[in-house]
Motif scaffolding. Structure first.
Motif, PDB file in Angstrom:
ATOM      1  N   HIS A  83      46.377  38.490  49.312  1.00 31.88           N
ATOM      2  CA  HIS A  83      44.942  38.198  48.954  1.00 31.88           C
ATOM      3  C   HIS A  83      44.484  39.296  47.925  1.00 31.88           C
ATOM      4  O   HIS A  83      43.723  39.029  46.911  1.00 31.88           O
ATOM      5  CB  HIS A  83      44.189  38.333  50.133  1.00 31.88           C
ATOM      6  N   THR A  84      44.745  40.440  48.274  1.00 31.92           N
ATOM      7  CA  THR A  84      44.382  41.669  47.261  1.00 31.92           C
ATOM      8  C   THR A  84      45.138  41.340  45.671  1.00 31.92           C
ATOM      9  O   THR A  84      44.418  41.416  45.025  1.00 31.92           O
ATOM     10  CB  THR A  84      44.898  42.973  47.926  1.00 31.92           C
ATOM     11  N   ALA A  85      46.313  40.853  45.860  1.00 33.02           N
ATOM     12  CA  ALA A  85      47.060  40.843  44.679  1.00 33.02           C
ATOM     13  C   ALA A  85      46.466  39.736  43.660  1.00 33.02           C
ATOM     14  O   ALA A  85      46.303  39.436  42.788  1.00 33.02           O
ATOM     15  CB  ALA A  85      48.618  40.491  44.805  1.00 33.02           C
ATOM     16  N   ALA A  86      46.216  38.656  44.657  1.00 35.99           N
ATOM     17  CA  ALA A  86      45.540  37.513  44.215  1.00 35.99           C
ATOM     18  C   ALA A  86      44.125  37.673  43.531  1.00 35.99           C
ATOM     19  O   ALA A  86      43.917  37.087  42.303  1.00 35.99           O
ATOM     20  CB  ALA A  86      45.407  36.323  45.228  1.00 35.99           C
ATOM     21  N   ARG A  87      43.286  38.276  44.013  1.00 31.61           N
ATOM     22  CA  ARG A  87      42.100  38.912  43.634  1.00 31.61           C
ATOM     23  C   ARG A  87      42.139  39.591  42.058  1.00 31.61           C
ATOM     24  O   ARG A  87      41.719  39.324  41.272  1.00 31.61           O
ATOM     25  CB  ARG A  87      41.360  39.575  44.513  1.00 31.61           C
ATOM     26  N   ALA A  88      43.266  40.458  42.111  1.00 36.12           N
ATOM     27  CA  ALA A  88      43.438  41.463  41.204  1.00 36.12           C
ATOM     28  C   ALA A  88      43.854  40.647  39.706  1.00 36.12           C
ATOM     29  O   ALA A  88      43.525  40.632  38.645  1.00 36.12           O
ATOM     30  CB  ALA A  88      44.661  42.563  41.372  1.00 36.12           C
ATOM     31  N   ALA A  89      45.071  39.740  40.080  1.00 34.56           N
ATOM     32  CA  ALA A  89      45.393  38.484  39.001  1.00 34.56           C
ATOM     33  C   ALA A  89      44.030  37.886  38.685  1.00 34.56           C
ATOM     34  O   ALA A  89      44.000  37.617  37.273  1.00 34.56           O
ATOM     35  CB  ALA A  89      46.398  37.616  39.612  1.00 34.56           C
ATOM     36  N   SER A  90      43.418  37.420  39.241  1.00 31.12           N
ATOM     37  CA  SER A  90      42.282  36.590  39.065  1.00 31.12           C
ATOM     38  C   SER A  90      41.176  37.459  38.127  1.00 31.12           C
ATOM     39  O   SER A  90      40.709  36.999  37.297  1.00 31.12           O
ATOM     40  CB  SER A  90      41.381  36.169  40.554  1.00 31.12           C
ATOM     41  N   ASP A  91      41.003  38.678  38.399  1.00 29.65           N
ATOM     42  CA  ASP A  91      40.199  39.621  37.583  1.00 29.65           C
ATOM     43  C   ASP A  91      40.855  39.855  36.251  1.00 29.65           C
ATOM     44  O   ASP A  91      39.922  39.984  35.356  1.00 29.65           O
ATOM     45  CB  ASP A  91      40.080  40.941  38.379  1.00 29.65           C
ATOM     46  N   LYS A  92      41.972  39.684  36.088  1.00 29.41           N
ATOM     47  CA  LYS A  92      42.665  39.758  34.713  1.00 29.41           C
ATOM     48  C   LYS A  92      42.702  38.270  34.145  1.00 29.41           C
ATOM     49  O   LYS A  92      43.556  38.145  33.158  1.00 29.41           O
ATOM     50  CB  LYS A  92      43.765  40.335  34.629  1.00 29.41           C
ATOM     51  N   LEU A  93      42.179  37.225  34.753  1.00 28.93           N
ATOM     52  CA  LEU A  93      42.150  35.969  34.259  1.00 28.93           C
ATOM     53  C   LEU A  93      43.536  35.358  34.278  1.00 28.93           C
ATOM     54  O   LEU A  93      43.702  34.383  33.309  1.00 28.93           O
ATOM     55  CB  LEU A  93      41.485  36.063  32.663  1.00 28.93           C
ATOM     56  N   ALA A  94      44.244  35.660  35.188  1.00 26.73           N
ATOM     57  CA  ALA A  94      45.525  35.117  35.247  1.00 26.73           C
ATOM     58  C   ALA A  94      45.442  33.169  35.435  1.00 26.73           C
ATOM     59  O   ALA A  94      44.475  33.093  36.114  1.00 26.73           O
ATOM     60  CB  ALA A  94      46.387  35.448  36.627  1.00 26.73           C
ATOM     61  N   LYS A  95      46.347  32.745  35.096  1.00 33.37           N
ATOM     62  CA  LYS A  95      46.447  31.130  35.520  1.00 33.37           C
ATOM     63  C   LYS A  95      47.353  30.724  36.658  1.00 33.37           C
ATOM     64  O   LYS A  95      48.296  31.640  36.842  1.00 33.37           O
ATOM     65  CB  LYS A  95      46.847  30.512  34.147  1.00 33.37           C
ATOM     66  N   GLN A  96      47.132  29.655  37.205  1.00 37.81           N
ATOM     67  CA  GLN A  96      48.163  29.097  38.150  1.00 37.81           C
ATOM     68  C   GLN A  96      48.330  30.108  39.351  1.00 37.81           C
ATOM     69  O   GLN A  96      49.472  30.415  39.387  1.00 37.81           O
ATOM     70  CB  GLN A  96      49.277  28.682  37.391  1.00 37.81           C
ATOM     71  N   ILE A  97      47.424  30.651  39.806  1.00 39.19           N
ATOM     72  CA  ILE A  97      47.609  31.652  40.938  1.00 39.19           C
ATOM     73  C   ILE A  97      48.020  30.787  42.243  1.00 39.19           C
ATOM     74  O   ILE A  97      47.200  30.094  42.850  1.00 39.19           O
ATOM     75  CB  ILE A  97      46.326  32.741  41.092  1.00 39.19           C
ATOM     76  N   ILE A  98      49.025  30.913  42.780  1.00 38.04           N
ATOM     77  CA  ILE A  98      49.550  30.357  44.005  1.00 38.04           C
ATOM     78  C   ILE A  98      50.444  31.267  44.917  1.00 38.04           C
ATOM     79  O   ILE A  98      51.068  32.155  44.198  1.00 38.04           O
ATOM     80  CB  ILE A  98      50.111  29.244  43.540  1.00 38.04           C
TER      81      ILE A  98
END
Length: 125
Positions: free
Chosen positions: A12-27
């Protein structure tokens, strides 16, 4: 067997961090029944090498804040596919082209998905 609560917290923490940097296709996948070496995989994509590196930096920063340190990191110099191993969780940040070519989702599709928090957005085009 299912992913531990600690592994899910890291995801969850890593996914939020990736989302903050506009990552795509987070799964995320619970791979604990398939692999003895880790509980979960998190996959995220960036549109270019610079974004891949920015996602990796943010993931490492946010996980460090909660006391997690990577065991190893591979691929950062090229910025095409970076693997960060935290023991319980392995984070894969891939350039969109590598993501399409290697299709890790297809490889792990039989594993249950880990629900991500509502504030995690996959920034699709």
């Amino acid at each position: 067997m299912t992913a531990t609560d600690h592994a899910v917290e890291l995801v969850h923490t890593a996914a939020r961090a990736a989302s903050d940097k506009l990552a795509k296709q987070i799964i995320a996948f619970d791979v604990s029944d398939q692999l003895a070496i880790t509980d979960a995989f998190l996959l995220a994509s960036g549109g270019n090498e610079r974004q891949v590196k920015a996602i990796v930096d943010e993931v490492e920063d946010k996980l460090r804040e909660i006391g997690a340190k990577p065991i190893r990191r591979e691929g950062l110099r090229d910025g095409r596919w970076v693997l960060i191993d935290y023991g319980d969780v392995v984070v894969h940040v891939q350039h969109e082209e590598e993501r399409s070519f290697y299709a890790l989702e297809r490889l792990w599709r039989d594993c249950p998905a880990i629900d991500l928090p509502a504030d995690v957005a996959s920034h699709e085009r």
